[in-house]
Design an enzyme around this catalytic site. Structure first.
Site, mmCIF file in Angstrom:
data_model
loop_
_atom_site.group_PDB
_atom_site.id
_atom_site.type_symbol
_atom_site.label_atom_id
_atom_site.label_comp_id
_atom_site.label_asym_id
_atom_site.label_seq_id
_atom_site.Cartn_x
_atom_site.Cartn_y
_atom_site.Cartn_z
ATOM 1 N N SER A 1 49.785 -17.273 50.858
ATOM 2 C CA SER A 1 50.247 -17.303 49.463
ATOM 3 C C SER A 1 50.997 -16.034 49.034
ATOM 4 O O SER A 1 51.988 -15.673 49.642
ATOM 5 C CB SER A 1 49.026 -17.571 48.584
ATOM 6 O OG SER A 1 49.410 -17.783 47.263
ATOM 7 N N ASP B 1 55.318 -18.237 43.918
ATOM 8 C CA ASP B 1 54.624 -17.351 44.859
ATOM 9 C C ASP B 1 55.000 -17.759 46.285
ATOM 10 O O ASP B 1 55.837 -18.639 46.501
ATOM 11 C CB ASP B 1 53.111 -17.340 44.618
ATOM 12 C CG ASP B 1 52.441 -18.631 45.040
ATOM 13 O OD1 ASP B 1 53.146 -19.646 45.166
ATOM 14 O OD2 ASP B 1 51.218 -18.632 45.255
ATOM 15 N N ASP C 1 53.754 -19.446 48.731
ATOM 16 C CA ASP C 1 53.617 -20.806 49.261
ATOM 17 C C ASP C 1 53.942 -21.859 48.203
ATOM 18 O O ASP C 1 53.666 -23.047 48.386
ATOM 19 C CB ASP C 1 52.231 -21.033 49.878
ATOM 20 C CG ASP C 1 51.099 -20.919 48.867
ATOM 21 O OD1 ASP C 1 51.289 -20.269 47.820
ATOM 22 O OD2 ASP C 1 50.020 -21.478 49.119
ATOM 23 N N ARG D 1 33.234 -9.876 36.038
ATOM 24 C CA ARG D 1 32.720 -10.793 37.078
ATOM 25 C C ARG D 1 33.188 -10.272 38.445
ATOM 26 O O ARG D 1 34.206 -9.582 38.555
ATOM 27 C CB ARG D 1 33.227 -12.227 36.868
ATOM 28 C CG ARG D 1 34.723 -12.362 36.890
ATOM 29 C CD ARG D 1 35.175 -13.808 36.865
ATOM 30 N NE ARG D 1 35.241 -14.380 38.199
ATOM 31 C CZ ARG D 1 36.242 -14.207 39.062
ATOM 32 N NH1 ARG D 1 37.264 -13.417 38.772
ATOM 33 N NH2 ARG D 1 36.225 -14.786 40.233
ATOM 34 N N SER E 1 34.959 -10.523 41.857
ATOM 35 C CA SER E 1 36.083 -11.297 42.375
ATOM 36 C C SER E 1 35.609 -12.171 43.525
ATOM 37 O O SER E 1 34.707 -11.795 44.278
ATOM 38 C CB SER E 1 37.168 -10.342 42.871
ATOM 39 O OG SER E 1 38.017 -11.018 43.779
ATOM 40 N N GLY E 2 36.214 -13.342 43.662
ATOM 41 C CA GLY E 2 35.887 -14.203 44.790
ATOM 42 C C GLY E 2 36.802 -13.938 45.975
ATOM 43 O O GLY E 2 36.583 -14.467 47.061
ATOM 44 N N THR E 3 37.848 -13.145 45.782
ATOM 45 C CA THR E 3 38.822 -12.941 46.856
ATOM 46 C C THR E 3 38.944 -11.483 47.286
ATOM 47 O O THR E 3 39.521 -11.185 48.315
ATOM 48 C CB THR E 3 40.225 -13.414 46.416
ATOM 49 O OG1 THR E 3 40.606 -12.657 45.263
ATOM 50 C CG2 THR E 3 40.234 -14.890 46.080
ATOM 51 N N ALA F 1 45.807 -18.703 34.123
ATOM 52 C CA ALA F 1 46.804 -17.860 33.468
ATOM 53 C C ALA F 1 47.875 -17.403 34.466
ATOM 54 O O ALA F 1 49.044 -17.253 34.121
ATOM 55 C CB ALA F 1 46.120 -16.661 32.824
ATOM 56 N N ASN F 2 47.480 -17.245 35.747
ATOM 57 C CA ASN F 2 48.435 -16.748 36.741
ATOM 58 C C ASN F 2 49.469 -17.790 37.179
ATOM 59 O O ASN F 2 50.309 -17.502 38.018
ATOM 60 C CB ASN F 2 47.687 -16.190 37.959
ATOM 61 C CG ASN F 2 46.864 -17.252 38.676
ATOM 62 O OD1 ASN F 2 47.140 -18.447 38.579
ATOM 63 N ND2 ASN F 2 45.843 -16.828 39.404
HETATM 64 C C1 LIG Z 1 41.994 -13.008 37.673
HETATM 65 C C2 LIG Z 1 42.699 -13.799 38.705
HETATM 66 O O1 LIG Z 1 43.917 -13.971 38.621
HETATM 67 N N1 LIG Z 1 41.947 -14.297 39.699
HETATM 68 C C3 LIG Z 1 42.522 -15.067 40.799
HETATM 69 C C4 LIG Z 1 41.886 -14.653 42.121
HETATM 70 O O2 LIG Z 1 40.506 -14.909 42.040
HETATM 71 P P1 LIG Z 1 39.365 -13.761 41.968
HETATM 72 O O3 LIG Z 1 38.081 -14.497 42.213
HETATM 73 O O4 LIG Z 1 39.461 -13.194 40.590
HETATM 74 O O5 LIG Z 1 39.681 -12.725 43.005
HETATM 75 O O6 LIG Z 1 42.421 -15.422 43.180
HETATM 76 C C5 LIG Z 1 42.150 -16.826 43.068
HETATM 77 C C6 LIG Z 1 42.674 -17.526 44.311
HETATM 78 O O7 LIG Z 1 44.034 -17.355 44.464
HETATM 79 C C7 LIG Z 1 42.770 -17.357 41.776
HETATM 80 O O8 LIG Z 1 42.428 -18.702 41.644
HETATM 81 C C8 LIG Z 1 42.272 -16.546 40.585
HETATM 82 O O9 LIG Z 1 42.930 -16.940 39.410
HETATM 83 MG MG LIG Z 2 49.858 -19.672 46.329
#
Ligand SMILES: CC(=O)N[C@H]1[C@@H](OP(=O)(O)O)O[C@H](CO)[C@@H](O)[C@@H]1O
Ligand SMILES: [Mg+2]
Length: 534
Positions: A63, A280, A282, A500, A502-504, A376-377
């Protein structure tokens, strides 16, 4: 077959790391991915067998990440993301220590998930433009060959195109009465392009839209779509389309750059008030933006796209004369508070807030006749329920005006890629709505004004101690932290803030908004200080 799996696996040694299947599948430096892709191939075949030979998709992409990264995601039969319970199986296989362990886990999954190994496995796959892609495809093919799966390599595609292909293939046969579309690139361009042309009939030209393709796969595919549509109805200028220079991918361009930097990509040379959009890497995300007459940058993000789409669909459904048609908007906690207020107060539509990650928003959107969801992104789409599809197909209009509106609504359904957020489909959706409303980006932007906001990333020792509730808007743990945040937020006019994990990424994200820019920044800083203490 079992000896083939061990033997093939030995050609894809696992690095000494722990991997997890997150919001975006597996994603990391491409040099670490060989073994993971191989094992994902095994799992894709199992997933297909578990679902009686339905076709499963595997997309190789990272991505908006830097060019050195890559990643892999699985696509379920209706084009949706992999079912959550299987994410754990993906992680277990990816973390198997030895080749014998890979086989043991594979065999265990067959037993524990009651999979019939004689069912033929069907898998299709594609990749984005990254240099590491072809070698990773070879690892995937090695796995699919070892387990005797039937597979098709679709070469270079956008992520949403592959999602669309998967759904088309799996809806070809009964019980489905109609295929979602034709599972070819031409079929994709025809479905979306023809719907766009229909919706643009008789609408005046709106001036050029400049689209930054992040030097990624969106560039050639958007060209394909634009060529199909033709210059008469789509006035488009494509920039950042250097897909052959690997190092340029997402560099100083793309949706993530524009969203985080809040400025035009340097390659963008546009007049004030001209419409611009960025995809983005992809092409599953899109944001719009423009510079006003004073040279000030304005971002039209996923919230603005969601509100635009929801307002248009509401009017269209009314014009068709559909009664009791429930339209809802789904957002995450990162949606600007002004957008939420605009949806509930001005559009009079319900808003649902879900945890971050499109799979959560997508799921909530299925609960409405029409669910509009966007992060939002800029990642999002519109879903119509099964019964909404039926109603739209069979409704009998009672006046010429209703008949026209109904034709437009039917075309709109075809224009939208319901499997997943699709930057190309979303681009045309926005173009259609602006043309119908006779709006430029300024009129669109003036529907509501975003509250000043700030997003900060806080490095902590262990982000897993941050446990949330209420769609991630409140912290349950560590104890006492939420009370401190509440105490701060109460001091700011229109203040809102949450933290929170982050999941990534290995960090905690703090978001804040308030009536004044300085206050939003101060609030973010103070909440970040509280978080940093843990
Ligand atoms: C604040 C923010 O933009 N968080 C992003 C980011 O997640 P996080 O869990 O916040 O790292 O990556 C995700 C996957 O691409 C997307 O779905 C999400 O919107
Ligand atoms: Mg993408």
């Amino acid at each position: 077959m079992t000896s083939q799996i061990v033997e093939a696996s030995s050609r894809h040694p696992k690095p000494d790391r722990v991997f997890s299947y997150g919001t975006a599948g597996f994603r990391m430096k491409a040099v670490l991915l060989d073994a993971i892709i191989f094992r994902v191939g095994l799992l894709a075949a199992l997933r297909s067998q578990k679902l009686n030979g339905k076709t499963i998709g595997v997309m190789i992409t990272a991505s908006h990440n830097v060019p050195e990264d890559n990643g892999v995601k699985l696509i379920d039969p209706m084009g949706e993301m992999l079912e959550e319970s299987w994410e754990a199986h993906a992680a277990t296989l990816a973390n198997a220590a030895t080749d014998e362990d890979v086989l043991a886990i594979y065999s265990h999954l067959i037993v524990s998930l009651k999979i019939n190994p004689s069912v033929p496995a069907r898998v299709i796959f594609a990749r984005d433009t990254r240099e590491s892609g072809p070698a990773l495809v070879a690892s995937l093919v090695d796995a699919l060959t070892a387990v005797g799966a039937d597979f098709t390599d679709h070469g270079l595609l956008t992520t949403p195109q592959l999602h669309y292909f998967v759904r088309c293939i799996n809806t070809q046969n009964p019980p489905h009465t109609e295929a979602y579309g034709v599972a070819t690139e031409q079929g994709y361009y025809e479905k979306i392009g023809n719907a766009y042309k229909k919706l643009m009939q008789g609408k005046p030209k709106q001036g050029t839209v400049t689209v930054d393709c992040a030097n990624g796969i969106g560039a050639p595919k958007l060209k394909g779509l634009a060529d199909f549509i033709g210059k008469d109805t789509l006035d488009i200028k494509i920039i950042n389309d250097s897909v052959d220079v690997y190092s340029k991918l997402n560099y100083q361009c793309g949706a993530d750059f524009v969203k985080t930097q809040q400025r035009l990509p340097p390659a963008s040379q546009v007049a004030s008030l001209a419409r611009c959009a960025s995809l983005d890497g992809d092409a599953d995300r899109i944001v719009y933006y423009f510079n006003d007459a004073d040279g000030i940058f304005h971002l039209l993000d996923g919230d603005k796209i969601a509100t635009l789409a929801a307002s248009f669909i509401t009017d269209l459904v009314k014009a068709v004369g559909l009664a009791d048609f429930r339209i809802g908007v789904i957002q995450s906690a990162y949606a600007n508070g002004s957008s939420t207020g605009y949806i509930t107060k001005t559009l009079s539509l319900p808003v649902v807030c879900t945890p971050t990650g499109v799979k959560h928003l997508h799921h909530a959107a299925t609960k409405f006749d029409c669910g509009v969801y966007f992060e939002a992104n800029g990642h999002g789409t519109v879903l119509f329920s099964h019964s909404a599809h039926q109603i739209i197909k069979s409704h009998l209009p009672e006046s010429p005006a209703q008949a026209t509106a109904l034709e437009n609504l039917r075309a709109l359904v075809d224009l939208i890629n319901e499997t997943v957020g699709d930057a190309l489909s979303d681009l045309l959706l926005v173009e259609v709505i602006l043309a119908h409303k006779g709006w430029g980006p300024k009129e669109w932007d003036s529907t509501y004004t975003d509250l000043p906001n700030r997003l900060v990333r806080v490095e902590v020792k262990d982000r897993t101690v941050f446990k949330t509730t209420d769609a991630e808007r409140r912290l349950l743990e560590p104890t006492g932290v939420q009370e401190k945040i509440d105490g701060l937020v109460g001091k700011y006019k229109q203040g809102r803030s949450f933290a929170r994990a982050s999941g990534t990424e290995d960090a905690v994200r703090v978001y804040s908004e308030a009536a004044e820019r300085g206050e939003a920044e101060e609030l973010a800083r103070l909440v970040a200080d509280i978080v940093a203490q843990f």
